[in-house]
Design a protein around this motif. Structure first.
Motif, PDB file in Angstrom:
ATOM      1  N   SER A  59       0.850  -1.180   0.000  1.00 17.76           N
ATOM      2  CA  SER A  59       0.000   0.000   0.000  1.00 17.76           C
ATOM      3  C   SER A  59       0.891   1.238   0.000  1.00 17.76           C
ATOM      4  O   SER A  59       1.990   1.222   0.555  1.00 17.76           O
ATOM      5  CB  SER A  59      -0.941   0.012   1.206  1.00 17.76           C
ATOM      6  N   ILE A 171      -1.602  -0.842  -3.877  1.00 18.23           N
ATOM      7  CA  ILE A 171      -2.853  -0.203  -3.463  1.00 18.23           C
ATOM      8  C   ILE A 171      -2.623   1.263  -3.115  1.00 18.23           C
ATOM      9  O   ILE A 171      -1.804   1.590  -2.259  1.00 18.23           O
ATOM     10  CB  ILE A 171      -3.457  -0.928  -2.250  1.00 18.23           C
ATOM     11  N   THR A 173      -3.892   4.384  -1.269  1.00 12.74           N
ATOM     12  CA  THR A 173      -4.779   4.627  -0.135  1.00 12.74           C
ATOM     13  C   THR A 173      -4.841   6.121   0.191  1.00 12.74           C
ATOM     14  O   THR A 173      -3.984   6.894  -0.239  1.00 12.74           O
ATOM     15  CB  THR A 173      -4.298   3.858   1.109  1.00 12.74           C
ATOM     16  N   THR A 189      -1.596  -5.351   4.133  1.00 10.28           N
ATOM     17  CA  THR A 189      -0.592  -5.590   3.099  1.00 10.28           C
ATOM     18  C   THR A 189       0.736  -6.049   3.698  1.00 10.28           C
ATOM     19  O   THR A 189       0.965  -5.949   4.899  1.00 10.28           O
ATOM     20  CB  THR A 189      -0.363  -4.325   2.261  1.00 10.28           C
TER      21      THR A 189
END
Length: 254
Positions: A59, A171, A173, A189
């Motif tokens: 992430s 990802i 975020t 993660t």
């Protein structure tokens, strides 16, 4: 090649349309640029971290908005796909998603549709014509309760499922210094990259973001410094995003 490239892509219905890629996708539009080389260095450093503990989900967050996290996500995903990996780039910023705009793709279906409406994730994937190994999972409709959705059991199950289907899941975020969302995803993660903008990031907010991640047990892989201005040979250079300087911190050294 100029910063803007004329490209085509398949929509979900299978038709083709003309689209323009964002200049933020420097690793795709100008692979020989110094910033692109810096992203490849980042890719290599991540592979070194994975020697002892496999890193398959990452992430990316920042202390505050507009510090370069979405650009970092997209370019890291591109360089990983260029290295032959099967990569999923996921928009988990359910407040202000940007990544789909970089690829000029519609945010018509995505993460929230999977988690709220129980649609199969395969039906929400978007392919990137320029990189067959890269798929994009958009945010989907913006919910009134993003924190609850990202901290749900369904979100954890989705990340675990995607981890089995791809070599790497990256990802994007929300900022971890202001919202709980970034930390909620970070704990799911294998590691977190914290992006700071030179001359912009507030040090106290950055420390708060780091503490938020550590409090939920997230593994901080390192810190990336963006938007650096450099003088070289007497000339002044300022790129839209400059990743020539990379700060790497292995958590074991903290």
């Amino acid at each position: 090649m100029g910063l803007f490239g004329r490209k085509t892509a398949k929509t979900q219905g299978g038709s083709r349309r003309s689209r323009r890629l964002s200049p933020n996708l420097i690793s795709l539009l100008d692979p020989k640029a110094p910033a692109s080389e810096a992203y490849r260095t980042l890719r290599n450093n991540i592979s070194y971290v994975g020697i002892d503990q496999k890193v398959k989900t990452i992430s990316v967050t920042s202390p505050g908005p507009a510090e370069g996290k979405s650009t970092t996500c997209a370019n890291l995903a591109i360089t990983m796909a260029q290295a032959g990996k099967r990569v999923l780039l996921m928009e988990a910023d359910l407040r202000k998603p940007k990544v789909h705009k970089y690829f000029s793709l519609p945010n018509d279906v995505g993460v929230t549709d999977i988690l709220v409406n129980d649609i199969p994730y395969e039906s929400a994937l978007k392919g990137i014509n320029e990189l067959p190994g890269l798929h994009l999972l958009c945010a989907g409709f913006l919910p009134p309760n993003p924190s609850e959705i990202l901290d749900s059991r369904k979100m954890a199950d989705l990340v675990a499922q995607l981890k089995l289907s791809y070599d790497l899941v990256i990802i994007d975020t929300p900022p971890a210094g202001q919202l709980a969302d970034g930390a909620s995803v970070g704990k799911l993660t294998d590691g977190v990259l914290l992006v700071l903008a030179s001359g912009q990031s507030n040090i106290d907010v950055a420390r708060h973001a780091k503490a938020n991640l550590e409090n939920v047990g997230a593994r901080i892989l390192g810190v990336i410094l963006t938007k650096i201005n450099r003088k070289s040979g007497g000339a002044y250079y300022q790129r839209y995003y400059n990743y020539d300087r990379y700060y790497y911190e292995n958590q074991s050294e903290n």
